[in-house]
Design a protein around this motif. Structure first.
Motif, PDB file in Angstrom:
ATOM      1  N   GLY A  20     -21.127  22.545 -40.702  1.00 41.85           N
ATOM      2  CA  GLY A  20     -22.339  22.175 -40.778  1.00 41.85           C
ATOM      3  C   GLY A  20     -21.622  20.888 -40.073  1.00 41.85           C
ATOM      4  O   GLY A  20     -22.083  19.234 -40.879  1.00 41.85           O
ATOM      5  N   TRP A  21     -20.899  20.500 -39.683  1.00 41.46           N
ATOM      6  CA  TRP A  21     -20.238  19.040 -39.012  1.00 41.46           C
ATOM      7  C   TRP A  21     -21.161  18.485 -37.820  1.00 41.46           C
ATOM      8  O   TRP A  21     -21.275  19.677 -37.106  1.00 41.46           O
ATOM      9  CB  TRP A  21     -18.189  19.382 -39.139  1.00 41.46           C
ATOM     10  CG  TRP A  21     -18.305  19.815 -40.535  1.00 41.46           C
ATOM     11  CD1 TRP A  21     -17.724  21.061 -41.172  1.00 41.46           C
ATOM     12  CD2 TRP A  21     -17.813  18.148 -41.196  1.00 41.46           C
ATOM     13  NE1 TRP A  21     -17.263  20.937 -42.542  1.00 41.46           N
ATOM     14  CE2 TRP A  21     -17.064  19.224 -42.302  1.00 41.46           C
ATOM     15  CE3 TRP A  21     -17.917  17.147 -41.102  1.00 41.46           C
ATOM     16  CZ2 TRP A  21     -16.827  18.749 -43.855  1.00 41.46           C
ATOM     17  CZ3 TRP A  21     -17.549  16.545 -42.447  1.00 41.46           C
ATOM     18  CH2 TRP A  21     -16.779  17.552 -43.924  1.00 41.46           C
ATOM     19  N   PHE A  22     -21.066  17.583 -37.815  1.00 43.86           N
ATOM     20  CA  PHE A  22     -21.669  17.226 -36.494  1.00 43.86           C
ATOM     21  C   PHE A  22     -20.791  16.489 -35.216  1.00 43.86           C
ATOM     22  O   PHE A  22     -19.654  16.561 -36.176  1.00 43.86           O
ATOM     23  CB  PHE A  22     -22.405  15.576 -36.616  1.00 43.86           C
ATOM     24  CG  PHE A  22     -23.316  16.213 -37.212  1.00 43.86           C
ATOM     25  CD1 PHE A  22     -25.236  16.790 -37.580  1.00 43.86           C
ATOM     26  CD2 PHE A  22     -23.711  15.536 -39.239  1.00 43.86           C
ATOM     27  CE1 PHE A  22     -25.801  16.995 -38.119  1.00 43.86           C
ATOM     28  CE2 PHE A  22     -24.370  15.842 -39.878  1.00 43.86           C
ATOM     29  CZ  PHE A  22     -25.971  16.426 -39.577  1.00 43.86           C
ATOM     30  N   VAL A  23     -20.483  16.831 -34.066  1.00 45.13           N
ATOM     31  CA  VAL A  23     -19.715  16.463 -33.260  1.00 45.13           C
ATOM     32  C   VAL A  23     -20.895  15.185 -32.741  1.00 45.13           C
ATOM     33  O   VAL A  23     -19.526  14.757 -31.373  1.00 45.13           O
ATOM     34  CB  VAL A  23     -19.729  17.622 -32.081  1.00 45.13           C
ATOM     35  CG1 VAL A  23     -19.077  18.354 -32.906  1.00 45.13           C
ATOM     36  CG2 VAL A  23     -21.001  17.912 -31.494  1.00 45.13           C
ATOM     37  N   SER A  24     -22.236  15.207 -32.389  1.00 42.66           N
ATOM     38  CA  SER A  24     -22.721  13.461 -31.735  1.00 42.66           C
ATOM     39  C   SER A  24     -23.009  12.567 -33.061  1.00 42.66           C
ATOM     40  O   SER A  24     -22.854  11.403 -32.693  1.00 42.66           O
ATOM     41  CB  SER A  24     -23.504  14.937 -31.069  1.00 42.66           C
ATOM     42  OG  SER A  24     -23.266  15.379 -29.621  1.00 42.66           O
ATOM     43  N   PHE A  25     -23.271  13.379 -34.302  1.00 44.93           N
ATOM     44  CA  PHE A  25     -23.730  12.539 -34.736  1.00 44.93           C
ATOM     45  C   PHE A  25     -23.254  11.800 -36.428  1.00 44.93           C
ATOM     46  O   PHE A  25     -23.244  11.918 -37.393  1.00 44.93           O
ATOM     47  CB  PHE A  25     -25.393  13.049 -35.639  1.00 44.93           C
ATOM     48  CG  PHE A  25     -25.903  12.189 -36.832  1.00 44.93           C
ATOM     49  CD1 PHE A  25     -26.678  11.334 -35.965  1.00 44.93           C
ATOM     50  CD2 PHE A  25     -26.263  12.698 -37.676  1.00 44.93           C
ATOM     51  CE1 PHE A  25     -27.268  10.675 -37.261  1.00 44.93           C
ATOM     52  CE2 PHE A  25     -26.605  12.163 -38.662  1.00 44.93           C
ATOM     53  CZ  PHE A  25     -27.459  10.678 -38.001  1.00 44.93           C
ATOM     54  N   MET A  26     -22.267  10.533 -35.586  1.00 47.34           N
ATOM     55  CA  MET A  26     -21.253  10.293 -36.074  1.00 47.34           C
ATOM     56  C   MET A  26     -21.382   9.661 -37.776  1.00 47.34           C
ATOM     57  O   MET A  26     -21.207   9.659 -38.979  1.00 47.34           O
ATOM     58  CB  MET A  26     -20.208   8.834 -35.855  1.00 47.34           C
ATOM     59  CG  MET A  26     -19.369   9.880 -34.908  1.00 47.34           C
ATOM     60  SD  MET A  26     -18.428  11.192 -35.514  1.00 47.34           S
ATOM     61  CE  MET A  26     -19.366  12.528 -34.973  1.00 47.34           C
TER      62      MET A  26
END
Length: 216
Positions: free
Chosen positions: A32-38
């Protein structure tokens, strides 16, 4: 985006597809963590503090910091290079994804996966930069959707050349990329990063001889 050529819009759409693809993989693998959407990670960081979760805050902040470093590093690269800036940044992003993939197979380095993915995605946002500002955002679509809504209304009121189709294409590319990334992850696990790496290498090759490779 009106100042960009059709080939540049196609390149941006391909990169947006890659960003959505990688973000979906990271989201599923990291729980559930984003790598593109900060923006999403910033919200989760605040929610973690409110919930008294120091671990959650640190995880969100680590991804945000890595993304920031990716943007800054790629911007430095743009300033140092006088030619082939776009392909160079695409290859740097591909190297970041490759390092992320390798971290999953190297004991003791699993914790680097998220930051490496975020670093790679952050760097992509420097591909389209003019006068020190991002001219096309690759990994975030809120502004793109706002402009799509505004340009679509302008077209409905009879204005010509509003460019709403370009914004729709960019958002659609990221969304379809997310769908493909999610499906690939459930089939291949982290090996699903390989198509994203390949897409970035292809993007580098496609942009090598483009007129915008010097200044765009």
């Amino acid at each position: 985006m009106q100042r960009h050529t059709r080939s540049e819009i196609l390149l941006a759409s391909g990169l947006a597809w890659t960003a959505g693809y990688a973000d979906a993989i990271g989201f599923l693998h990291l729980g559930g963590w984003f790598v593109s959407f900060m923006t999403g990670n910033s919200t989760r960081a605040g929610a973690a503090v409110a919930n008294g979760s120091l671990t959650g805050f640190l995880q969100a902040f680590g991804l945000i910091a890595a993304f920031f470093l990716g943007v800054a590093g790629a911007s430095v690269l743009r300033r140092l290079l006088s030619r082939h800036r776009r392909p160079a940044i695409c290859l740097v992003s591909a190297a970041g994804l490759t390092a992320a993939l390798l971290s999953t197979a190297t004991p003791g380095t699993e914790g680097l996966l998220g930051p490496l993915l975020a670093l790679a995605m952050g760097s992509l946002n420097a591909v389209f930069e003019r006068e020190g500002e991002v001219s096309i955002g690759i990994t975030y679509m809120t502004g793109t959707l706002v402009k799509l809504g505004q340009r679509a209304v302008a077209a409905l009121f009879g204005e010509k050349d509003t460019g709403w189709g370009r914004y729709l294409l960019l958002w659609s590319a990221l969304t379809v990329g997310s769908l493909c990334g999610g499906a690939a992850y459930f089939s291949l696990g982290m090996a699903s990063l390989n198509p994203a790496i390949g897409a970035l290498v292809i993007a580098a090759a496609a942009s090598w001889g483009h007129p915008g490779h010097r200044h765009g």
